[in-house]
Design a protein around this motif. Structure first.
Motif, PDB file in Angstrom:
ATOM      1  N   MET A 291      52.625  21.414  84.632  1.00  0.00           N
ATOM      2  CA  MET A 291      53.302  22.658  84.261  1.00  0.00           C
ATOM      3  C   MET A 291      54.321  23.078  85.315  1.00  0.00           C
ATOM      4  O   MET A 291      55.404  23.560  84.996  1.00  0.00           O
ATOM      5  N   GLU A 292      53.978  22.911  86.598  1.00  0.00           N
ATOM      6  CA  GLU A 292      54.798  23.443  87.690  1.00  0.00           C
ATOM      7  C   GLU A 292      55.940  22.515  88.111  1.00  0.00           C
ATOM      8  O   GLU A 292      57.030  22.983  88.451  1.00  0.00           O
ATOM      9  N   THR A 293      55.707  21.220  88.087  1.00  0.00           N
ATOM     10  CA  THR A 293      56.644  20.292  88.722  1.00  0.00           C
ATOM     11  C   THR A 293      57.990  20.146  88.024  1.00  0.00           C
ATOM     12  O   THR A 293      59.027  20.120  88.696  1.00  0.00           O
ATOM     13  N   PRO A 294      58.061  20.007  86.679  1.00  0.00           N
ATOM     14  CA  PRO A 294      59.381  19.821  86.056  1.00  0.00           C
ATOM     15  C   PRO A 294      60.387  20.915  86.402  1.00  0.00           C
ATOM     16  O   PRO A 294      61.563  20.631  86.658  1.00  0.00           O
ATOM     17  N   TYR A 295      59.939  22.159  86.433  1.00  0.00           N
ATOM     18  CA  TYR A 295      60.818  23.282  86.778  1.00  0.00           C
ATOM     19  C   TYR A 295      61.359  23.114  88.201  1.00  0.00           C
ATOM     20  O   TYR A 295      62.577  23.219  88.443  1.00  0.00           O
ATOM     21  N   ALA A 296      60.465  22.853  89.144  1.00  0.00           N
ATOM     22  CA  ALA A 296      60.882  22.688  90.547  1.00  0.00           C
ATOM     23  C   ALA A 296      61.777  21.469  90.711  1.00  0.00           C
ATOM     24  O   ALA A 296      62.746  21.495  91.478  1.00  0.00           O
ATOM     25  N   LEU A 297      61.457  20.401  89.992  1.00  0.00           N
ATOM     26  CA  LEU A 297      62.228  19.157  90.077  1.00  0.00           C
ATOM     27  C   LEU A 297      63.667  19.375  89.628  1.00  0.00           C
ATOM     28  O   LEU A 297      64.613  18.915  90.283  1.00  0.00           O
TER      29      LEU A 297
END
Length: 392
Positions: A291-297
């Motif tokens: 849930m968190e990583t794609p946005y940060a990436l």
């Protein structure tokens, strides 16, 4: 030690390219001899000090508790391969400086492939555990070094070394050190960045944010591979033509490298933008990480198309023997922009501030690099091209 071998290789490789380009074979041979002497001397000192103070060295690098025992067992075996690693990394850059990229590629592929095979053999089949991992890595270093030595001994290289070439030439040694120091400084700033990031991420996002950054850092590494390959091919060509005083060709090489580098970076950018969710699933099945990583990436990679300009610009000054601008530009992203931004932005934006720091640092360092590069081309290359064109 890998960085030391790389630093001596890149620093000396710049001198070699320019010496070969200008037809100064004697300087090229003397540079090669000095590079060998410096690499083996530093490696010997490292092995002796680490052998005598193995526990102290490992504690300094973070060895604590139960990990320390495994680290001592692993590192004790690894020390055997350290001189071979340094030689291989140094040789790789020399071979590339000579314009033999296929042989340079094999110097890097041999240890990678052999390590994978030997890990499976020693750890899984023989059940040697951590000792097996250490011997797999050490033997891989040795195989790489043997191949590199075989290249020089086979006559495929333009370089020959006689006893007289091993005498230390202080002028050449200083130039190798100053140019290679750029690489060491860059690696040092990356290490410092990791420390700062880990502390900041843990403070604002806990262990989960560190796991998210672990995926982002791997993606940055993979994303930069094509561009770094382009840069490594660019450096000896730029240095050779600069040494040969083919000024127009130097400018063409810079423009061509930037054009293709930006194109490669843009492909990476589009891939990350559209495929971030799929990419993250390769690394983890954890729901929270997914849930968190794609946005940060996506945020961290926003300025990716500009990365090539920064890398090529910094490498250009290293290739032509100007360590001052090369050092400033190599440190600009991590040292001058990213580390301060990672410390400041989270105070106002929380965890998002860490991810936003990446594209801002990319934009800022690219702007600085572009200004340096434009000044170099307008004030030095263009006048030289005009003079050369008038006489030809």
């Amino acid at each position: 030690m890998s960085s030391v071998g790389m630093a001596i290789g890149i620093g000396g490789g710049s001198i070699l390219s320019r010496a070969l380009g200008s037809g100064n074979k004697e300087k090229a041979h003397l540079t090669f001899g000095n590079m060998i002497g410096m690499t083996l001397t530093v490696a010997a000192i490292f092995v002796i000090v680490s052998s005598l103070y193995i526990e102290e060295v490992l504690i300094m690098f973070g060895g604590r508790g139960e990990i320390l025992g495994y680290a001592i067992e692993y590192f004790g075996i690894l020390l055997i391969g350290i001189p071979f690693l340094a030689w291989a990394m140094m040789s790789n850059n020399i071979i590339r400086a000579e314009g033999k990229p296929k042989f340079a590629m094999l110097v890097m592929m041999i240890p990678a492939i052999s390590n994978i095979i030997l890990d499976a053999l020693f750890i899984v089949y023989f059940e040697w555990g951590i000792m097996g991992a250490a011997w797999a890595t050490t033997i891989s270093y040795i195989l790489s070094a043997i191949y590199a030595f075989g290249f020089f001994a086979s006559g495929k290289s333009e370089l020959r070394v006689e006893r007289k070439h091993f005498r230390i030439d202080l002028t050449i040694a200083r130039e190798i050190t100053s140019l290679g120091g750029v690489t060491l400084a860059r690696q040092g700033s990356i290490s410092l960045l990791v420390l700062v990031l880990n502390h900041t991420l843990f403070r604002y996002g806990g262990e989960m944010s560190i796991a998210v950054y672990g995926i982002i850092s791997r993606m940055i590494m993979f994303a930069l591979f094509p561009v770094m390959g382009l840069v490594q091919g660019f450096v000896p060509i730029a240095g050779y033509n600069y040494g040969a005083e083919y000024w127009l060709r130097v400018k063409e090489v810079v423009n061509t490298a930037i054009k293709y580098g930006v194109a490669l970076s843009f492909i990476v950018f589009i891939t990350i933008l559209l495929g971030a969710d799929v990419i993250v699933r390769v690394f983890s099945k954890d729901i929270e990480i997914l849930m968190e990583t794609p946005y940060a990436l996506r945020i961290a990679f926003l300025a990716t198309p500009l990365i090539a300009v920064q890398l090529i610009g910094a490498s250009y000054f290293q290739a032509i023997g100007k360590p001052g601008p090369a050092l400033i530009l190599s440190l600009s992203k991590q040292g001058f922009f990213l580390i301060p931004l990672v410390l400041i932005l989270p105070l106002f934006l929380g965890l998002d501030g860490v991810w936003i720091a990446f594209p801002i640092a990319d934009l800022s360092s690219t702007l600085v690099t572009w200004l340096y590069l434009r000044k170099e081309i307008n004030q030095r290359l263009n006048p030289l091209i005009q003079v050369q064109s008038a006489y030809s």
